[in-house]
Design an enzyme around this catalytic site. Structure first.
Site, PDB file in Angstrom:
ATOM      1  CG  ASP A 244      68.201  56.623  18.277  1.00 36.85           C
ATOM      2  OD1 ASP A 244      68.094  57.383  19.722  1.00 36.85           O
ATOM      3  OD2 ASP A 244      66.855  56.273  17.637  1.00 36.85           O
ATOM      4  CD  GLU A 281      67.322  56.358  23.379  1.00 44.05           C
ATOM      5  OE1 GLU A 281      66.695  57.118  23.705  1.00 44.05           O
ATOM      6  OE2 GLU A 281      67.557  56.265  22.204  1.00 44.05           O
ATOM      7  CG  HIS A 309      66.420  62.750  33.518  1.00 47.22           C
ATOM      8  ND1 HIS A 309      65.345  62.835  32.630  1.00 47.22           N
ATOM      9  CD2 HIS A 309      67.002  63.776  32.852  1.00 47.22           C
ATOM     10  CE1 HIS A 309      65.080  64.331  32.360  1.00 47.22           C
ATOM     11  NE2 HIS A 309      65.571  64.806  32.677  1.00 47.22           N
TER      12      HIS A 309
END
Length: 581
Positions: A244, A281, A309
């Site tokens: 993360d 990420e 995205h």
């Protein structure tokens, strides 16, 4: 057995075990470490007291039966008899599926999720990516405020349930990836500062003081996080980890923590004889992150690619607020740039940041499989005010186009649970903080954040309301009824094409060719002998395919092959995958 704990600033350490107290001794070979020998078996409860203070859980606890604030429990990993021999499943050619255990089923447990793994095997995905499993307060939450980084959240089923889940997934040929959080720990139940300098004021992150990766005492702190990562891969036979927000790992040492971690994971992979991988990420848009160490990079194996995205999201929705602004202005040209070059911001000006951002990715050196492409994720859905999915606003045809871009594009595809059938349920932000003050602070903060963007307070779901979590659970009656069943069949067809046509898993970014017409709203790209064409407009359009020989492999709505002039007539809001013999 021997109990041990690192507490370099303590004058006295005491082990509390099943009502008995044991004085701990300094380890003469390891500065700052304390040890004590005491009888214990699987399940034995224990904790440590620093300088006669309150008894706290073990920082390296393998199990927290009563939650983050309770005593730790001994876990004997040797007791579990693994059923399925597993040679591993690497990242090249993968299709990932992001899954939150607490909302994948109404029961919200690992054992309940096992009952739905057959759906994923039939869908054709290769890996399940589990959102964080470390213990956090209460029963339900996203998992990004976890503590006890070696343990499994007890309401999900604890350590044994995770092993059953991994065994069942492997039995179906599915790899398992776990999302781990190294950049901060939750605000409740985090007792690491009691034991040592796990955090430093030298750096700050959005969550406060940074994890201590480069200040005095950081050798042991780094070993703590390394040990946790390796334990997940070794003790639970996981295939990979998703890291993360690695941009929040502040580290000025010559060998960055991430490089040390990738080195250790590669070594463990060689030791156990199966491929292991790390997915970051990161919002840095720095290709060095996924460049092999031998070539001067950090050596991580892949990263989430938010640029893909964002370009896709703005193309489909027209949204242009916040960080979407630059992507929306670029239009289809932005989508083309990202699809062929990896990053949109590759040294270009970012209006959201007010500065230039990123650096170019060398398409001849960086394999496309090292970038994950996705239409939706837990972040991009759950961090919207109402947790609305794309299915809440887009037509089925545009959803089908999004799936085609993601599943036939050059990047490693990842789906967010329920996306494959255009789930009608939202996925909202929910918490279950047991501290009333913290719960109210989270509630107020969430409403204040979205009020600044024009949302009325009453329209922002209360994270602490159990109904918010309940609304976010998948409805498993949907996949068998229309319009969801048609979308599910489309996803299955696209994944099957990716598996059976090598051109669709070719990692060569430089071989991706694109064409588009901004005004007519069509977009097409070529990968080897495969052609993918999308009509994002509201009227039928003719697309110059450049060949009259193409054969249709899959189409959202019925479409004829191109005519003698090479023109392909495509209905509104639809897409097609073709092959050139």
């Amino acid at each position: 057995m021997q109990f041990e704990v690192w507490a370099p600033q303590a004058d006295r350490m005491t082990l509390h075990r099943e009502g008995a107290t044991h004085a701990m001794e300094r380890d003469p070979e390891r500065p700052g470490w304390w040890t004590a020998d005491a009888e214990a078996t699987d399940g034995t409860r224990y904790g440590f007291a620093v300088d006669d203070g309150p008894v706290r859980p073990d920082p390296r606890s393998r199990r927290q039966p009563d939650g983050p604030d309770g005593l730790s429990a001994v876990v004997d990993h040797g007791r579990y008899a693994w059923r399925v021999p597993w040679a591993g499943r690497g990242l090249p050619g993968a299709v990932l599926y992001e899954l939150h255990v607490g909302t994948y089923t109404p029961e919200g447990t690992l054992d309940a999720a096992i009952e739905r793994l057959g759906h994923l095997a039939e869908l054709g995905v290769t890996h399940v990516e589990l959102m964080p499993l470390c213990p956090f307060p209460g029963t339900h939450g996203w998992g990004y405020e976890g503590v006890s980084l070696w343990a499994v959240h007890e309401p999900y089923g604890g350590p044994e349930a995770l092993k059953r889940f991994v065994d069942a997934a492997h039995d179906l040929g599915l790899g398992v990836v776990l999302d781990v959080v190294h950049n901060h720990l939750g605000p409740s139940g985090n007792y690491l500062p009691v034991f040592g300098p796990y955090f430093t004021e030298r750096h700050h992150t959005p969550w406060g003081a940074a994890v201590n990766l480069d200040a005095p005492g950081s050798d042991e702190v780094r070993a703590y996080f390394l040990g946790s990562a390796l334990a997940w891969l070794r003790d639970y036979r996981l295939d990979g980890l998703r890291l993360d927000a690695v941009h929040a790992l502040r580290d000025t040492r010559a060998c960055h923590f991430l490089e040390e971690l990738s080195t250790a994971v590669d070594a463990l992979g060689a030791e156990v004889g199966r491929p292991l991988f790390l997915i970051a990420e990161s919002d840095l848009n720095d290709p060095r992150l996924v460049t092999p160490r031998a070539e001067g990079g950090t050596g991580l194996h892949a990263q989430w690619n938010d640029d893909f995205h964002h370009t896709l999201h703005t193309t489909l929705t027209g949204e242009s607020q916040g960080y979407y602004a630059d992507f929306a202005r670029a239009g289809l040209a932005g989508l083309a740039k990202t699809l062929t070059g990896g990053y949109f911001h590759d040294g270009t000006y970012s209006s959201f940041r007010g500065r230039s951002h990123g650096r170019p990715l060398d398409r001849t050196r960086v394999s496309a499989h090292r970038l994950l492409g996705y239409t939706q994720t837990h972040d991009q859905v759950g961090n919207r005010a109402q947790g609305d999915r794309l299915s809440a606003t887009l037509s089925p045809g545009l959803l089908a186009c999004a799936a085609a871009l993601t599943l036939t594009g050059p990047f490693t595809p990842m789906l967010f649970m329920g996306e494959e059938w255009a789930a009608g349920t939202p996925w909202q932000f929910f918490t279950d903080h047991t501290d009333p003050e913290l719960a109210e602070a989270v509630r107020r903060g969430r409403r204040r954040e979205f009020a600044e963007h024009g949302w009325a307070e009453e329209d922002v779901p209360d994270p602490q309301d159990p109904a918010t979590r309940d609304r976010s659970c998948l409805d498993w009656s949907e996949p068998s009824v229309e319009p969801h069943a048609r979308m599910l069949a489309w996803y299955r067809d696209l994944i099957a094409l990716r598996r059976t046509h090598p051109d669709l898993s070719d990692p060569d970014l430089s071989d991706v060719k694109v064409a588009y017409d901004e005004d007519a709203r069509w977009f097409g790209f070529r990968r080897g002998d495969i052609r993918v064409a999308l009509n994002l407009g509201k009227e039928p359009t003719a697309i110059p395919l450049g060949t009259a020989q193409a054969q249709v492999l899959a189409a959202w709505t019925p479409v004829n092959p191109p005519g003698p002039d090479g023109l392909l007539t495509l209905p509104a809001e639809s897409c097609v995958v073709l092959t050139v013999p």
